[in-house]
Write an enzyme that holds these catalytic residues in place. Sequence first.
Site, PDB file in Angstrom:
ATOM      1  N   TYR A  53       5.287  80.079  66.515  1.00 11.29           N
ATOM      2  CA  TYR A  53       4.946  78.343  65.832  1.00 11.29           C
ATOM      3  C   TYR A  53       4.314  77.804  65.347  1.00 11.29           C
ATOM      4  CZ  TYR A  53      10.156  78.505  68.684  1.00 11.29           C
ATOM      5  OH  TYR A  53      10.876  79.099  68.407  1.00 11.29           O
ATOM      6  N   HIS A 104      15.076  68.486  69.421  1.00  7.00           N
ATOM      7  CA  HIS A 104      14.376  69.458  69.090  1.00  7.00           C
ATOM      8  C   HIS A 104      12.911  70.159  69.963  1.00  7.00           C
ATOM      9  CE1 HIS A 104      19.021  70.968  67.811  1.00  7.00           C
ATOM     10  NE2 HIS A 104      19.055  70.641  69.131  1.00  7.00           N
ATOM     11  N   SER A 171      24.421  72.527  59.437  1.00  2.59           N
ATOM     12  CA  SER A 171      25.216  73.222  59.688  1.00  2.59           C
ATOM     13  C   SER A 171      26.778  73.019  60.451  1.00  2.59           C
ATOM     14  CB  SER A 171      24.667  74.655  59.812  1.00  2.59           C
ATOM     15  OG  SER A 171      24.572  74.826  61.267  1.00  2.59           O
TER      16      SER A 171
HETATM   17  P1  NAD Z   1      21.000  75.281  59.985  1.00  2.00           P
HETATM   18  O1  NAD Z   1      19.877  76.120  59.199  1.00  2.00           O
HETATM   19  O2  NAD Z   1      21.671  75.443  60.402  1.00  2.00           O
HETATM   20  O3  NAD Z   1      21.743  74.974  58.501  1.00  2.00           O
HETATM   21  C1  NAD Z   1      20.837  74.485  57.482  1.00  2.00           C
HETATM   22  C2  NAD Z   1      22.504  73.399  56.881  1.00  2.00           C
HETATM   23  O4  NAD Z   1      21.158  72.536  55.594  1.00  2.00           O
HETATM   24  C3  NAD Z   1      23.304  73.902  56.118  1.00  2.00           C
HETATM   25  O5  NAD Z   1      24.429  73.368  56.991  1.00  2.00           O
HETATM   26  C4  NAD Z   1      23.316  74.538  54.964  1.00  2.00           C
HETATM   27  O6  NAD Z   1      24.286  74.538  53.984  1.00  2.00           O
HETATM   28  C5  NAD Z   1      22.446  73.353  54.718  1.00  2.00           C
HETATM   29  N1  NAD Z   1      21.364  72.675  53.284  1.00  2.00           N
HETATM   30  C6  NAD Z   1      20.952  73.488  52.934  1.00  2.00           C
HETATM   31  N2  NAD Z   1      20.174  72.873  51.899  1.00  2.00           N
HETATM   32  C7  NAD Z   1      20.520  71.887  51.881  1.00  2.00           C
HETATM   33  C8  NAD Z   1      19.595  70.756  50.680  1.00  2.00           C
HETATM   34  N3  NAD Z   1      19.263  71.137  50.285  1.00  2.00           N
HETATM   35  N4  NAD Z   1      20.469  69.671  50.780  1.00  2.00           N
HETATM   36  C9  NAD Z   1      21.696  68.985  51.606  1.00  2.00           C
HETATM   37  N5  NAD Z   1      22.150  70.134  51.876  1.00  2.00           N
HETATM   38  C10 NAD Z   1      21.159  71.594  52.424  1.00  2.00           C
HETATM   39  O7  NAD Z   1      20.134  74.146  60.118  1.00  2.00           O
HETATM   40  P2  NAD Z   1      20.644  73.176  61.281  1.00  2.00           P
HETATM   41  O8  NAD Z   1      21.661  72.165  61.502  1.00  2.00           O
HETATM   42  O9  NAD Z   1      19.418  71.973  61.505  1.00  2.00           O
HETATM   43  O10 NAD Z   1      20.164  73.541  63.115  1.00  2.00           O
HETATM   44  C11 NAD Z   1      19.021  75.134  63.246  1.00  2.00           C
HETATM   45  C12 NAD Z   1      18.346  74.720  64.437  1.00  2.00           C
HETATM   46  O11 NAD Z   1      16.852  75.545  63.277  1.00  2.00           O
HETATM   47  C13 NAD Z   1      18.000  73.384  64.271  1.00  2.00           C
HETATM   48  O12 NAD Z   1      18.287  72.921  65.812  1.00  2.00           O
HETATM   49  C14 NAD Z   1      16.061  73.110  64.184  1.00  2.00           C
HETATM   50  O13 NAD Z   1      15.974  72.563  64.715  1.00  2.00           O
HETATM   51  C15 NAD Z   1      16.501  74.367  63.725  1.00  2.00           C
HETATM   52  N6  NAD Z   1      15.112  74.069  62.125  1.00  2.00           N
HETATM   53  C16 NAD Z   1      14.044  73.089  62.414  1.00  2.00           C
HETATM   54  C17 NAD Z   1      14.017  73.589  60.334  1.00  2.00           C
HETATM   55  C18 NAD Z   1      13.066  72.512  60.465  1.00  2.00           C
HETATM   56  O14 NAD Z   1      12.388  71.882  61.597  1.00  2.00           O
HETATM   57  N7  NAD Z   1      12.923  72.302  59.088  1.00  2.00           N
HETATM   58  C19 NAD Z   1      14.351  74.631  60.234  1.00  2.00           C
HETATM   59  C20 NAD Z   1      14.915  75.646  60.882  1.00  2.00           C
HETATM   60  C21 NAD Z   1      15.675  75.368  61.809  1.00  2.00           C
END
Ligand code: NAD
Length: 227
Positions: A53, A104, A171
Amino acid sequence: MKVFILTGAGISAESGVKTFRDFDNGIWNGENLEDVCEKGCFEANPSLVYGFYENLKNMVVGCEPNDAHKIVADIQKKHEVMLVTQNIDNLHEKAGSTNVYHMHGSLFKGYCVSCGETFENYAFNSINCSECGENGSVRHDIVFFGEHPYHLDEMMDFIGACDFFVAIGTSGVVYPAAGLVEYAHAKGVKNRVFVNISKEDRSFYFNHSLIGKATDKLNDLYAMLEE
Ligand code: NAD
């Protein structure tokens, strides 16, 4: 308008932060997910989890908010918004959003696994707890799989009375966040808007879809809220 906005990793993808589900091999940033994302993983291997992290935080610090984060901040200025993110980055805040609910957790907060104290803007110079005195007990305040997300009650209260439920770049596979649109549907929320780069089966409970990059589609959302 009373607007509930839920964002996921997709909104930060165009800022260079890797999404999570886009990796279906169980590996995220080079680590096996269960070693760094499951309840109890910190206690099992504190240095691995801390390092993972901390590296992620250092990567995120170099990222800038994109137009989608900025339009969300603009929407907040014009409407009564509850902004909930599943993201652990700080890009909404950097884009000017206030009152961001991190369901989260956040890479920028500390959490003591011994006494439960949380620390805002924690620099992680030490992982010994200044509150209870325990050594090596402070980890990044991330909600792992198997732990309870934050702010669920406030979210349910707000959703029950809102005009728009909007999910951006998520997602819909991580529960309970994924179940919130079902709740909005059950509560009779009139407008349930799905913003995603791909149309997914899980969009069943939504009645509006804006399919494309979040940076392209949020202008349409902004206009929709003005109608
Ligand atoms: P996910 O990774 O499961 O899903 C990402 C979604 O975003 C997908 O449905 C994809 O189709 C869509 N996507 C990708 N690029 C896009 C764009 N440019 N515009 C619009 N949509 C787009 O993410 P989630 O649903 O947030 O769940 C996963 C878990 O992972 C969460 O709990 C989160 O805490 C964690 N996470 C956080 C980060 C961060 O803080 N940025 C990054 C990765 C994972």
